[in-house]
Design a protein around this motif. Structure first.
Motif, PDB file in Angstrom:
ATOM      1  N   ASN A  83      32.941  18.629   3.261  1.00  0.00           N
ATOM      2  CA  ASN A  83      33.922  17.679   2.727  1.00  0.00           C
ATOM      3  C   ASN A  83      33.200  16.568   1.971  1.00  0.00           C
ATOM      4  N   GLN A  84      33.834  16.207   0.864  1.00  0.00           N
ATOM      5  CA  GLN A  84      33.242  15.349  -0.159  1.00  0.00           C
ATOM      6  C   GLN A  84      32.685  14.016   0.372  1.00  0.00           C
ATOM      7  N   SER A  85      33.409  13.373   1.298  1.00  0.00           N
ATOM      8  CA  SER A  85      32.990  12.026   1.696  1.00  0.00           C
ATOM      9  C   SER A  85      31.690  12.024   2.501  1.00  0.00           C
ATOM     10  N   ARG A  86      31.220  13.200   2.917  1.00  0.00           N
ATOM     11  CA  ARG A  86      29.914  13.274   3.605  1.00  0.00           C
ATOM     12  C   ARG A  86      28.751  13.065   2.653  1.00  0.00           C
ATOM     13  N   VAL A  87      29.029  13.217   1.358  1.00  0.00           N
ATOM     14  CA  VAL A  87      27.941  13.159   0.370  1.00  0.00           C
ATOM     15  C   VAL A  87      28.242  12.002  -0.592  1.00  0.00           C
ATOM     16  N   PRO A  88      27.711  10.814  -0.293  1.00  0.00           N
ATOM     17  CA  PRO A  88      28.103   9.624  -1.070  1.00  0.00           C
ATOM     18  C   PRO A  88      27.730   9.694  -2.549  1.00  0.00           C
ATOM     19  N   GLN A  89      26.834  10.628  -2.890  1.00  0.00           N
ATOM     20  CA  GLN A  89      26.435  10.752  -4.301  1.00  0.00           C
ATOM     21  C   GLN A  89      27.605  11.150  -5.207  1.00  0.00           C
ATOM     22  N   HIS A  90      28.674  11.734  -4.628  1.00  0.00           N
ATOM     23  CA  HIS A  90      29.847  12.059  -5.468  1.00  0.00           C
ATOM     24  C   HIS A  90      30.398  10.774  -6.083  1.00  0.00           C
ATOM     25  N   ALA A  91      30.559   9.759  -5.217  1.00  0.00           N
ATOM     26  CA  ALA A  91      31.130   8.496  -5.688  1.00  0.00           C
ATOM     27  C   ALA A  91      30.131   7.769  -6.595  1.00  0.00           C
ATOM     28  N   GLU A  92      28.853   7.922  -6.297  1.00  0.00           N
ATOM     29  CA  GLU A  92      27.819   7.237  -7.091  1.00  0.00           C
ATOM     30  C   GLU A  92      27.774   7.798  -8.516  1.00  0.00           C
ATOM     31  N   LEU A  93      27.793   9.138  -8.619  1.00  0.00           N
ATOM     32  CA  LEU A  93      27.766   9.736  -9.961  1.00  0.00           C
ATOM     33  C   LEU A  93      29.081   9.460 -10.694  1.00  0.00           C
ATOM     34  N   ALA A  94      30.186   9.419  -9.938  1.00  0.00           N
ATOM     35  CA  ALA A  94      31.483   9.134 -10.569  1.00  0.00           C
ATOM     36  C   ALA A  94      31.444   7.759 -11.242  1.00  0.00           C
ATOM     37  N   TRP A  95      30.768   6.791 -10.608  1.00  0.00           N
ATOM     38  CA  TRP A  95      30.699   5.468 -11.224  1.00  0.00           C
ATOM     39  C   TRP A  95      29.951   5.539 -12.571  1.00  0.00           C
ATOM     40  N   ILE A  96      28.867   6.288 -12.563  1.00  0.00           N
ATOM     41  CA  ILE A  96      28.098   6.423 -13.811  1.00  0.00           C
ATOM     42  C   ILE A  96      28.974   7.112 -14.866  1.00  0.00           C
TER      43      ILE A  96
END
Ligand code: AQP
Length: 354
Positions: A83-96
């Protein structure tokens, strides 16, 4: 010349009961692709927050989607399920990507317009930026192929636009650090970091429509439960829903051209074809000239045959969630390792890290 390694990524939101549209448009393809590709399948719980920030049972819904993945035949050892929220890099790359994508691109998204409705000013910023997070989900793993239903086509095009703009904005830097992969974009040969991901949409039911209105997509959020077949419906419920599915008074045509302008007939034939891995043409050759009173029981029998083993296995898995939780934890760890490498590269490329 180096090439992107083929990799499949796709996600499903934990926002309610999975239905036949999710199964035929997405999950069934996920299962088939395991044979030929490395695959990463994600329960995109951060996306669920765009619908409502407080969920009564987000954890339960996440487990239920995971159970559906496993019950349908996804192998979490050979592939990655998390599940997505286990990998905080999803949100980090989304910001970029929020800083790469343009507001105009987001404003054009039909899903945003549909979901925001008339009161757009009051829609969450997350709903507007949803495709940017979706692009991050995919590109964090530099995935080359994404199996989705037809409703996600526009978001996939936007993912390609984001990848292309990133590659082009940072082309010199990508080449200088030596992180690029050569690829043809139109007439140009460019050195890109992110692949231009291909959507995998084909099949006889790329957009399963509501059983109550053949012009609307079958959807979790439709207020009428009669509009959809849920993966957890029992045989009697499936039978009732198909019996009450909207149709027209004519018999089924003998060729696919005869389905044009008959949205409900087209939908039911498409569902039948997808469920038994045949084409719509083959189905109308068999049922052409017959009334819906004959076709609907055949469709019911087929739907029950395909879906019952899945719902039974889902129930079994959900009885003791230890296994599901272990799958998500293990998948999260393996996904994090890949995500970490990508974010290190991205930070290097854009100059956040020397
Ligand atoms: N009706 C459909 N026909 C074919 N494919 C469909 N998908 C969804 N509906 C259909 C595909 O299922 C995958 C997971 O979808 P999702 O849960 O991430 O989001 P969604 O498209 O927003 O699904 P719903 O059911 O329509 O939810 P609500 O009601 O919340 O909007 C995707 O690959 C999608 O294409």
């Amino acid at each position: 010349m180096s090439e992107f390694k083929p990799l499949v990524f796709s996600g499903v939101q934990p926002t309610g009961n999975l239905h036949l549209g999710n199964y035929l448009g997405a999950i069934r393809k996920f299962v088939a692709l395991q044979e030929s590709h490395n695959c990463i399948y994600c329960v995109v719980d951060l996306h669920a927050l765009t619908a409502q920030i407080v969920h009564q049972d987000l954890v339960g819904q996440t487990r239920s989607i995971t159970a559906a993945f496993l019950a349908a035949g996804i192998d979490p050892k050979a592939h990655i399920v998390f599940n997505q929220s286990r990998v905080p890099q999803h949100a980090e790359l989304a910001w970029i990507f929020n800083c790469v994508a343009r507001i105009g691109w987001m404003n054009r998204m039909t899903q945003f317009k549909d979901k925001a409705g008339k009161d757009r000013e009051n829609a969450s910023l997350g709903l507007l930026a949803y495709p940017s997070l979706m692009a991050a989900d995919i590109l964090l793993y530099r995935a080359t192929h994404v199996p989705v239903g037809d409703d996600q086509k526009q978001h996939l095009e936007l993912t390609r636009d984001i990848a292309q703009k990133f590659n082009s904005d940072f082309s010199d830097r990508i080449a200088e650090i030596g992180l690029g992969v050569e690829m043809q974009v139109g007439k140009e040969l460019i050195n890109g970091y992110f692949p231009l991901t291909e959507p995998l949409i084909d099949g006889p039911a790329p957009r399963v429509m509501s059983l109550r209105d053949g012009t609307r997509k079958m959807s979790k959020s439709d207020v009428s439960d009669l509009s959809r077949i849920n993966l957890t419906d029992d045989a009697d419920t499936i039978s009732k829903k198909i019996r009450r599915a909207k149709t027209d008074p004519q018999a089924l045509p003998s060729d696919v051209e005869g389905l044009v302008g008959r949205a409900e007939a087209d939908n039911l034939v498409g569902i039948y074809a997808a469920l038994c891995d045949r084409t719509k043409a083959e189905v109308v050759t068999e049922f052409g000239g017959q009334q819906f009173s004959a076709f609907k029981p055949a469709l019911t029998e087929l739907a029950v045959d395909v879906l019952s083993p899945i719902s039974e296995e889902m129930r079994r898995l959900l009885n003791d969630t230890t296994h599901i939780d272990a799958v998500l934890a293990d998948g999260g760890e393996r996904a994090s390792a890949i995500a970490d490498r990508t974010m290190t590269d991205v930070k290097h490329i854009i100059g956040l890290q020397c």
